[in-house]
Design a protein around this motif. Structure first.
Motif, PDB file in Angstrom:
ATOM      1  N   THR A 295       0.852  -1.188   0.000  1.00  0.00           N
ATOM      2  CA  THR A 295       0.000   0.000   0.000  1.00  0.00           C
ATOM      3  C   THR A 295       0.884   1.233   0.000  1.00  0.00           C
ATOM      4  O   THR A 295       1.725   1.400   0.885  1.00  0.00           O
ATOM      5  N   PRO A 296       0.716   2.132  -0.966  1.00  0.00           N
ATOM      6  CA  PRO A 296       1.556   3.338  -1.014  1.00  0.00           C
ATOM      7  C   PRO A 296       1.130   4.340   0.052  1.00  0.00           C
ATOM      8  O   PRO A 296       0.025   4.246   0.613  1.00  0.00           O
ATOM      9  N   PRO A 297       1.964   5.339   0.367  1.00  0.00           N
ATOM     10  CA  PRO A 297       1.580   6.375   1.325  1.00  0.00           C
ATOM     11  C   PRO A 297       0.274   7.052   0.902  1.00  0.00           C
ATOM     12  O   PRO A 297       0.094   7.406  -0.269  1.00  0.00           O
ATOM     13  N   GLY A 298      -0.640   7.183   1.854  1.00  0.00           N
ATOM     14  CA  GLY A 298      -1.937   7.771   1.562  1.00  0.00           C
ATOM     15  C   GLY A 298      -2.931   6.793   0.979  1.00  0.00           C
ATOM     16  O   GLY A 298      -4.105   7.135   0.785  1.00  0.00           O
ATOM     17  N   GLY A 299      -2.494   5.556   0.705  1.00  0.00           N
ATOM     18  CA  GLY A 299      -3.368   4.556   0.109  1.00  0.00           C
ATOM     19  C   GLY A 299      -4.207   3.829   1.154  1.00  0.00           C
ATOM     20  O   GLY A 299      -3.885   3.821   2.343  1.00  0.00           O
ATOM     21  N   VAL A 300      -5.267   3.187   0.677  1.00  0.00           N
ATOM     22  CA  VAL A 300      -6.175   2.455   1.550  1.00  0.00           C
ATOM     23  C   VAL A 300      -5.653   1.042   1.784  1.00  0.00           C
ATOM     24  O   VAL A 300      -5.402   0.307   0.831  1.00  0.00           O
TER      25      VAL A 300
ATOM     26  N   SER B  86       0.229   5.101  10.421  1.00  0.00           N
ATOM     27  CA  SER B  86      -1.041   4.741   9.789  1.00  0.00           C
ATOM     28  C   SER B  86      -2.179   5.531  10.416  1.00  0.00           C
ATOM     29  O   SER B  86      -2.090   5.993  11.566  1.00  0.00           O
ATOM     30  N   VAL B  87      -3.267   5.672   9.658  1.00  0.00           N
ATOM     31  CA  VAL B  87      -4.431   6.444  10.067  1.00  0.00           C
ATOM     32  C   VAL B  87      -5.668   5.570   9.941  1.00  0.00           C
ATOM     33  O   VAL B  87      -5.778   4.772   9.004  1.00  0.00           O
ATOM     34  N   ALA B  88      -6.614   5.731  10.870  1.00  0.00           N
ATOM     35  CA  ALA B  88      -7.853   4.959  10.811  1.00  0.00           C
ATOM     36  C   ALA B  88      -9.040   5.846  11.153  1.00  0.00           C
ATOM     37  O   ALA B  88      -8.976   6.688  12.053  1.00  0.00           O
ATOM     38  N   LEU B  89     -10.125   5.632  10.431  1.00  0.00           N
ATOM     39  CA  LEU B  89     -11.406   6.273  10.717  1.00  0.00           C
ATOM     40  C   LEU B  89     -12.334   5.199  11.274  1.00  0.00           C
ATOM     41  O   LEU B  89     -12.633   4.218  10.597  1.00  0.00           O
ATOM     42  N   VAL B  90     -12.768   5.376  12.520  1.00  0.00           N
ATOM     43  CA  VAL B  90     -13.600   4.396  13.222  1.00  0.00           C
ATOM     44  C   VAL B  90     -15.010   4.962  13.360  1.00  0.00           C
ATOM     45  O   VAL B  90     -15.193   6.050  13.923  1.00  0.00           O
ATOM     46  N   LYS B  91     -15.997   4.235  12.856  1.00  0.00           N
ATOM     47  CA  LYS B  91     -17.387   4.674  12.915  1.00  0.00           C
ATOM     48  C   LYS B  91     -18.222   3.700  13.746  1.00  0.00           C
ATOM     49  O   LYS B  91     -18.076   2.479  13.613  1.00  0.00           O
ATOM     50  N   VAL B  92     -19.108   4.240  14.588  1.00  0.00           N
ATOM     51  CA  VAL B  92     -20.097   3.423  15.288  1.00  0.00           C
ATOM     52  C   VAL B  92     -21.266   3.227  14.338  1.00  0.00           C
ATOM     53  O   VAL B  92     -21.891   4.201  13.896  1.00  0.00           O
TER      54      VAL B  92
ATOM     55  N   LYS C 106      -2.523   4.020   4.965  1.00  0.00           N
ATOM     56  CA  LYS C 106      -1.136   4.375   5.266  1.00  0.00           C
ATOM     57  C   LYS C 106      -1.058   5.907   5.266  1.00  0.00           C
ATOM     58  O   LYS C 106      -1.674   6.571   4.426  1.00  0.00           O
ATOM     59  N   ALA C 107      -0.345   6.467   6.240  1.00  0.00           N
ATOM     60  CA  ALA C 107      -0.289   7.923   6.333  1.00  0.00           C
ATOM     61  C   ALA C 107       0.358   8.528   5.096  1.00  0.00           C
ATOM     62  O   ALA C 107       1.284   7.942   4.509  1.00  0.00           O
ATOM     63  N   PRO C 108      -0.124   9.687   4.647  1.00  0.00           N
ATOM     64  CA  PRO C 108       0.488  10.347   3.498  1.00  0.00           C
ATOM     65  C   PRO C 108       1.921  10.765   3.808  1.00  0.00           C
ATOM     66  O   PRO C 108       2.308  10.910   4.978  1.00  0.00           O
ATOM     67  N   ASP C 109       2.705  10.939   2.764  1.00  0.00           N
ATOM     68  CA  ASP C 109       4.060  11.461   2.957  1.00  0.00           C
ATOM     69  C   ASP C 109       3.991  12.866   3.568  1.00  0.00           C
ATOM     70  O   ASP C 109       3.096  13.657   3.256  1.00  0.00           O
ATOM     71  N   ALA C 110       4.947  13.144   4.458  1.00  0.00           N
ATOM     72  CA  ALA C 110       4.993  14.461   5.078  1.00  0.00           C
ATOM     73  C   ALA C 110       5.243  15.535   4.024  1.00  0.00           C
ATOM     74  O   ALA C 110       6.052  15.377   3.107  1.00  0.00           O
ATOM     75  N   GLN C 111       4.510  16.622   4.132  1.00  0.00           N
ATOM     76  CA  GLN C 111       4.647  17.722   3.184  1.00  0.00           C
ATOM     77  C   GLN C 111       5.839  18.610   3.551  1.00  0.00           C
ATOM     78  O   GLN C 111       6.103  18.834   4.720  1.00  0.00           O
TER      79      GLN C 111
END
Length: 396
Positions: A249-254, A366-372, A391-396
């Protein structure tokens, strides 16, 4: 070459070949000699070359079209070497073999001085029994392994599975249904680390999704002898898929999107008031119930059941922030990393369907969106979630 390591040099006089099928060299007195090579010598040299390659020509040319049990025709090769020689399952797809038989036998173990553990290794060629523990890389074996302690060791308690998704299933199975059952067991907290030998019954089936090789395995119990079992007859079916190492998975990818998991009092109560520990920063959400709130235990999300007192509680690990609306990876990451870094505790009675939380893992970037998505606040309480992991995006 029998008994010689293929890396050992073959010592002898210096040999070089001319253009006329002769061998030029020197005798023990250093006198130059030339000798013609007859047909017998050519055969011997070809055989020597084949042996030096470790039989790779044989493996490459082997016909795998026969899916029956041809173990009697397969050369005896240590598991560590077979793992290297065997063709990669990445190039294969679909059924590798069906209903191959293998038996875990106490008599077999006794004849080998009763090792504490016996290993059933499942390769792309079929199942095989060994008294030697397979080599592991980072705790994961090269092939799926089922570990059994024979009765002669006086420690016969359970069958141990790999540290990958394994589920008990019923009914006919396909590759997709078997893999789905194994993966779903992670999200609902029913994944198996092992299974009690005394609880085994003829007809029991287990599905394993072995990501390191992309293998999906169906293991069926077809025979049992003794109590505790002195012989367990298995039927094994294997399918090939895509190894996890190739799912980049590339940076910023799902990594995955909208995958569900659930926690609740019903399973917690069935496991002596166990706490649910949830990992979300892998290939799929994984729920594991463990008794007691042990020191040092942590997870991305933890559910404390009502049997511990109160109304039940969900803890979302640092870095976490509540969010609203449609949130993408960059906005989600930004919200989480701007939070104060503390874990967030929310009582079940305070949760509502539609609530959303963003989490960031600094360890895995890594980043996650958690929904109830749904919940029941009355006893037995339960909560259903949906997770998207990037995966977290590359730092700007």
């Amino acid at each position: 070459m029998a008994g010689r390591d293929i890396k050992d040099p073959v010592t002898g006089p210096s040999i070089g070949r001319d253009n006329f099928g002769t061998v030029a060299g020197r005798d023990i007195n250093n006198n130059h000699r030339t000798a013609k090579i007859g047909p017998g010598w050519w055969i011997a040299i070809i055989a020597l070359l084949l042996a030096a390659t470790g039989g790779s020509v044989y493996w490459a040319a082997e016909d795998n079209s026969d899916q029956g049990d041809n173990s009697s025709q397969t050369p005896s090769v240590p598991a560590s070497r077979e793992a290297v020689r065997s063709p990669s399952t990445a190039s294969a797809s679909g059924l590798l073999y069906a209903d191959k038989s293998v038996t875990l036998s106490n008599a077999w173990a006794v004849k080998r001085d009763c090792p504490i553990d016996v290993y059933l290794e499942i390769t792309d060629r079929g199942p095989q029994i060994s008294e030697w523990e397979p080599a592991r890389d980072g705790g994961v074996a090269a092939w799926p392994v089922l570990e059994w302690t024979p009765p002669c060791s006086r420690m016969n308690h359970q069958i141990n599975f790999d540290n990958v998704p394994v589920a008990k299933v019923s009914g006919p199975q396909t590759q997709s249904s078997c893999q789905a059952s194994a993966q779903n067991s992670l999200s609902n907290g029913t994944a198996l680390d092992g299974y009690g030998v005394r609880a085994l019954a003829i007809g029991d089936q287990f599905c394993e999704d072995f990501g390191p090789r992309g293998l999906v395995i169906l293991m069926r119990v077809v025979g049992l002898t003794g109590s505790p079992a002195t012989e367990i007859d298995w039927s094994v079916t294997a399918w090939a898929g895509t190894p996890a190492a190739e799912r980049n998975t590339p940076p910023g990818g799902v990594v995955y999107a909208g995958k569900a998991f659930a926690v609740g009092d019903e399973i917690a109560d069935a496991n002596d008031c166990a706490v649910a520990y949830v990992s979300i920063f892998g290939d799929t959400p994984s729920v594991k119930y463990d008794r007691g709130v042990g020191f040092g235990k942590s997870a991305d999300i933890t559910y404390f059941p009502t049997c511990l007192g109160g109304n039940g509680k969900v803890r979302l690990r640092q870095y976490v922030a509540p969010v609203n609306g449609n949130v993408g990876v960059s906005a989600c990451e930004d919200a989480a990393v701007r939070a104060d870094g503390s874990s967030l505790d929310v009582e079940v009675t305070e949760l509502r369907a539609g609530m959303q939380y963003c989490q960031y893992s600094s360890d895995l970037d890594s980043v996650a969106l958690v929904k109830v998505t749904a919940l029941t606040t009355s006893s037995p309480a339960s909560i259903e979630f949906s997770v998207t992991h990037w995966k977290a995006p590359d730092a700007q």
